[in-house]
Write an enzyme that holds these catalytic residues in place. Structure first.
Site, PDB file in Angstrom:
ATOM      1  N   ASP A 142      13.645 -10.212 -80.716  1.00 30.77           N
ATOM      2  CA  ASP A 142      13.018 -10.839 -82.324  1.00 30.77           C
ATOM      3  C   ASP A 142      12.366 -10.083 -83.617  1.00 30.77           C
ATOM      4  OD1 ASP A 142      12.417 -12.721 -79.826  1.00 30.77           O
ATOM      5  OD2 ASP A 142      10.003 -12.063 -80.163  1.00 30.77           O
ATOM      6  N   HIS A 146       9.026  -9.935 -78.473  1.00 30.58           N
ATOM      7  CA  HIS A 146      10.466  -9.568 -78.064  1.00 30.58           C
ATOM      8  C   HIS A 146      10.909  -8.091 -79.027  1.00 30.58           C
ATOM      9  CE1 HIS A 146       9.788 -13.661 -76.125  1.00 30.58           C
ATOM     10  NE2 HIS A 146      10.286 -12.944 -74.639  1.00 30.58           N
TER      11      HIS A 146
HETATM   12  C1  XLS Z   1       9.689 -18.236 -71.226  1.00 33.43           C
HETATM   13  C2  XLS Z   1       8.833 -17.799 -71.733  1.00 33.43           C
HETATM   14  C3  XLS Z   1       8.855 -16.680 -72.508  1.00 33.43           C
HETATM   15  C4  XLS Z   1       7.870 -14.790 -72.303  1.00 33.43           C
HETATM   16  C5  XLS Z   1       8.260 -14.016 -72.939  1.00 33.43           C
HETATM   17  O1  XLS Z   1       9.798 -19.367 -70.965  1.00 33.43           O
HETATM   18  O2  XLS Z   1       7.144 -17.788 -72.086  1.00 33.43           O
HETATM   19  O3  XLS Z   1       8.804 -16.819 -73.849  1.00 33.43           O
HETATM   20  O4  XLS Z   1       6.480 -15.734 -73.088  1.00 33.43           O
HETATM   21  O5  XLS Z   1       8.894 -13.320 -72.537  1.00 33.43           O
END
Ligand code: XLS
Ligand code: NI
Ligand code: NI
Length: 441
Positions: free
Chosen positions: A109, A106
């Site tokens: 991140d 993200h």
């Molecule tokens: C949350 C999601 C997130 C997505 C990316 O539950 O799994 O991590 O994979 O935003």
């Protein structure tokens, strides 16, 4: 191995190698042999394993009852950019030591969000330039990028579905920056997970308007990315609940319907996450099959839930039999379209050694490898395919074949059934199918 940054974060851990099922080395693969060819492809190419930046490098284990427990040596610098570069060094050290080829992130991140959008954008651009060098030096690739439009309080009522246009626009600006970053890093795909796109109470929600706005938003994002030369696939990641009570992208079937309703079917596929499937009261393999049937099996977020808990625990996969059922669908539908297997999973709060991150990913990769080998053996060596085919053989000839070819009317069905008497009772043989899977595991 040659280190790419100037520091080593995972000291004492070397490259993780395949040593076979009888190895006692906890820091070795027992089943994942990257170069081994299964069903015409190496395991490496089947899976395209990816590290998730957020769990692996950002999540220090905080939960509603207490703070983080893990001290990450890449998160110690007081300088934001230095800390982000350290994190990138740790990321690439980890990915290359694991022998994985991909990562996912993200936007925030990579580096902490700043006080303003433009300062945040500058920070991201600086880290993207650094990641470009690291990708070049290592050959590691970006499987997908995404944008975190759910953590900041401004998104408490949703991002693209927000009732306030100013927030929708702000989310658009953020996604534009994340798309630019993904494109600059040659990202192979871009993910939209619904975040807070859903509702807590229908009483204060205009569902139709919110869903139409998401449809518009996704079309605009797609058009922008294409105009910038993005050739990859967009993925929607279904999830039924959490953080909102009801998420609009509830499951694969619901998401496919929205993708088609908003005219996105030529550009969008699905990213199926195991724990999201089970939260929706489906199995992982069910969700893969629904996606594959629509030609939209794009990518996988690998993890697992907990049978006794009803939330997204994001544990690492370890159940070979369950994943083998999923790998049957995977192999039979020709694998993933553009995506890979991203470990969207976290070590437990009390797993505090840096080594645990390696152990967890090794276990996950070995589980998928064992499951793939099992599914391949079931398909190649067992009577599975022939008994499954036989179950439907009444459609291969006679009136059944006419039905399939569209040559029968409803009155033809009536006439045929009238002359047949009670249909023969034919066992579904579920236990036989289960035994075959177990036999080849
Ligand atoms: C949350 C999601 C997130 C997505 C990316 O539950 O799994 O991590 O994979 O935003
Ligand atoms: Ni998840
Ligand atoms: Ni996910």
């Amino acid at each position: 191995m040659a280190l790419l940054g100037d520091k080593e974060f995972f000291k004492g851990i070397g490259d993780i190698k395949y040593e076979g099922w009888d190895s006692d080395n906890p820091l070795a693969f027992k089943h994942y042999n990257p170069d081994q060819v299964v069903a015409g492809k190496t395991m490496r190419d089947h899976f395209k394993f990816a590290m998730a930046y957020w769990h692996t490098l950002c999540g220090t284990g905080g939960d509603p009852f207490g703070p983080g427990t893990k001290s990450f040596p890449w998160a110690t610098s007081g300088d934001t950019i230095r800390a982000a570069k350290d994190k990138a060094d740790a990321a690439f050290e980890f990915i290359t030591k694991m022998g994985f080829g991909h990562y996912c992130f993200h936007d925030y991140d990579l580096v902490d969000e700043a006080e303003t959008l433009s300062k945040s954008e500058k920070r991201i651009q600086e880290i993207v330039a650094y990641l470009q060098q690291k990708q070049k030096a290592s050959g590691v690739k970006l499987l997908w990028g995404t944008s975190n439009c759910f953590s900041h309080p401004r998104y408490m009522n949703g991002a693209a579905s927000n009732p306030n246009f100013d927030v929708v626009a702000r989310a658009g600006a953020q996604v534009k920056i994340a798309l630019d970053a993904t494109i600059a890093l040659n990202g192979e795909n871009y993910v939209f997970w619904g975040g807070r796109e859903g509702y807590m109470s229908l009483l204060n929600t205009d569902m139709k308007r919110e869903q139409d706005n998401i449809g518009r938003f996704l079309n605009m994002a797609k058009d922008y990315a294409r105009s910038q030369g993005f050739k990859g696939t967009f993925f929607v990641e279904p999830k039924p609940m959490e953080p909102t009570k009801h998420q609009y992208d509830f499951d694969a079937a619901t998401s496919i319907n929205s993708i088609r309703e908003y005219g996105l079917e030529n550009d969008f596929k699905l990213n199926i996450e195991v724990n999201h499937a089970t939260l929706a009261q489906h199995t992982f393999q069910h969700e893969l099959q629904v996606a594959a049937n629509a030609g939209m099996l794009g990518s996988i977020d690998a993890n697992r839930g907990d049978y006794q808990n009803g939330w997204d625990t994001d544990q690492f996969p370890n159940n070979t039999l369950e994943v083998a059922e999923a790998m049957l669908v995977f192999l039979k539908s020709g694998g993933l379209q553009g995506g890979g297997i991203n470990f969207d999973a976290k070590t437990r709060r009390n797993s505090t050694d840096l080594e645990d991150i390696f152990l967890a990913h090794i276990g996950g990769a070995d589980t998928f490898a064992r499951a793939l080998l099992t599914a391949d053996a079931v398909i190649q060596q067992s009577p599975y395919e022939s008994i499954l085919h036989k179950r439907y053989s009444s459609f291969d000839s006679g009136k059944g074949a006419d039905f399939v070819a569209g040559r029968l009317s409803f009155t033809d069905l009536y006439d045929y059934a009238s002359g047949q008497g009670e249909p023969e009772q034919i066992s579904g043989k579920q236990e036989l199918f289960e035994n075959i899977l177990n036999q080849y595991t």
